[in-house]
Design a protein around this motif. Structure first.
Motif, PDB file in Angstrom:
ATOM      1  N   LYS A 110       0.835  -1.192   0.000  1.00  0.00           N
ATOM      2  CA  LYS A 110       0.000   0.000   0.000  1.00  0.00           C
ATOM      3  C   LYS A 110       0.876   1.252   0.000  1.00  0.00           C
ATOM      4  CE  LYS A 110      -3.850  -2.390   0.538  1.00  0.00           C
ATOM      5  NZ  LYS A 110      -4.939  -2.418  -0.480  1.00  0.00           N
ATOM      6  N   LEU A 111       0.200   2.389  -0.086  1.00  0.00           N
ATOM      7  CA  LEU A 111       0.870   3.665   0.078  1.00  0.00           C
ATOM      8  C   LEU A 111       0.318   4.353   1.320  1.00  0.00           C
ATOM      9  CD1 LEU A 111       0.904   5.089  -3.579  1.00  0.00           C
ATOM     10  CD2 LEU A 111       2.773   3.960  -2.352  1.00  0.00           C
ATOM     11  N   ARG A 112       1.215   4.933   2.084  1.00  0.00           N
ATOM     12  CA  ARG A 112       0.821   5.668   3.285  1.00  0.00           C
ATOM     13  C   ARG A 112       0.940   7.168   2.998  1.00  0.00           C
ATOM     14  NH1 ARG A 112       4.497   7.165   7.837  1.00  0.00           N
ATOM     15  NH2 ARG A 112       3.244   7.634   9.700  1.00  0.00           N
ATOM     16  N   TYR A 113      -0.172   7.881   3.111  1.00  0.00           N
ATOM     17  CA  TYR A 113      -0.201   9.331   2.920  1.00  0.00           C
ATOM     18  C   TYR A 113      -0.225   9.983   4.298  1.00  0.00           C
ATOM     19  CZ  TYR A 113      -1.380   8.488  -1.994  1.00  0.00           C
ATOM     20  OH  TYR A 113      -1.362   8.086  -3.306  1.00  0.00           O
ATOM     21  N   LEU A 114       0.834  10.707   4.629  1.00  0.00           N
ATOM     22  CA  LEU A 114       0.955  11.321   5.947  1.00  0.00           C
ATOM     23  C   LEU A 114       0.644  12.814   5.857  1.00  0.00           C
ATOM     24  CD1 LEU A 114       1.693  10.785   8.894  1.00  0.00           C
ATOM     25  CD2 LEU A 114       4.083  11.270   8.319  1.00  0.00           C
ATOM     26  N   MET A 115      -0.286  13.270   6.700  1.00  0.00           N
ATOM     27  CA  MET A 115      -0.765  14.645   6.660  1.00  0.00           C
ATOM     28  C   MET A 115      -0.108  15.491   7.752  1.00  0.00           C
ATOM     29  SD  MET A 115      -2.728  13.844   4.169  1.00  0.00           S
ATOM     30  CE  MET A 115      -3.602  15.384   3.847  1.00  0.00           C
ATOM     31  N   LEU A 116      -0.196  16.799   7.603  1.00  0.00           N
ATOM     32  CA  LEU A 116       0.425  17.714   8.561  1.00  0.00           C
ATOM     33  C   LEU A 116      -0.130  17.552   9.969  1.00  0.00           C
ATOM     34  CD1 LEU A 116       0.709  21.110   6.642  1.00  0.00           C
ATOM     35  CD2 LEU A 116       2.578  19.670   7.441  1.00  0.00           C
TER      36      LEU A 116
END
Length: 234
Positions: free
Chosen positions: A152-158
């Protein structure tokens, strides 16, 4: 990018449109320009991103009043006033004017467009399927890192929130590159505007997270980061 021009004199209207068209073609930026000879005509369909608005129009129309109408109806367009009388610029604070351009110095249109693009380049929402197959939206202004996480891809937010989505990192890198993101390692994509420090082998992001720069990506990354800072940093 949707641009409007409200100018009652055809000569000025054509000059301004020609300069905007040249800029957008030189930068390879998709654009749509709609020109109007009056504010009344423009207000029939004020759906634009950036408005070049003459302050003094024919038949007693006032550019500031048009701008106020836009504000009152919740329109978020950026407004660049056009004037031959620069002393009028002091009134622009009432309508949050984005820029003023003296008609004797139309070369300032390029700088105005440069500044406008800085505000808009990451004003985008992308969508992806999470691990439950639910479609979610990701605000690029709030996204600072994408990394591989198993398959998977992990999208990390502010704000610390994270999204796990389907996808390949190479495909994500290609789609995000036009918005100021760069794949610095086979496992990481970073938002260039959130890089605080760079050395020969790693970057430090705004939250203190350090990410390794892959050797295969080092040269291209340094070039992309330099160009980003030259173009977008104030």
């Amino acid at each position: 990018m949707k641009i409007g021009i409200v100018e009652d004199e055809a000569v000025w209207r054509d000059k301004i449109q020609t300069m905007i068209e040249r800029y957008c073609r030189d930068k390879n930026i998709p654009f749509q320009i709609n020109s109007y000879s009056s504010g009344k005509e423009f207000m029939k369909n004020p759906d634009i991103d950036l408005l070049f608005l003459d302050i003094e129009l024919a038949e007693g129309e006032d550019g500031f009043q048009i701008a106020e109408q836009l504000m009152h109806c919740g329109n978020k367009s950026k407004i660049c006033f056009l004037t031959s009388h620069t002393e009028q610029a002091r009134l622009g604070y009432k309508v949050n004017a984005f820029r003023y351009i003296d008609k004797r110095h139309l070369e300032e249109i390029d700088e105005t467009l440069d500044s406008f693009l800085k505000t808009k380049i990451q004003d985008q929402i992308i969508s992806c399927n999470d691990t439950a197959g639910i479609r979610i939206n990701i605000d690029l202004n709030e996204l600072f890192l994408v990394e591989t996480y198993g398959r998977k891809l992990r999208y990390l937010m502010l704000n610390g929130k994270e999204h796990f989505c389907d996808g390949q990192i190479s495909e994500a890198a290609r789609s995000l590159s036009q918005f100021g993101f760069f794949q610095i390692h086979r496992s990481y994509i970073v938002n260039l505007k959130y890089i605080e420090k760079v050395n020969s082998h790693e970057v430090m992001l705004c939250n203190g997270l350090k990410v390794i720069i892959g050797r295969a990506h080092n040269k291209a990354f340094k070039k992309a980061f330099f160009e980003w800072r030259m173009w977008f940093d104030n």
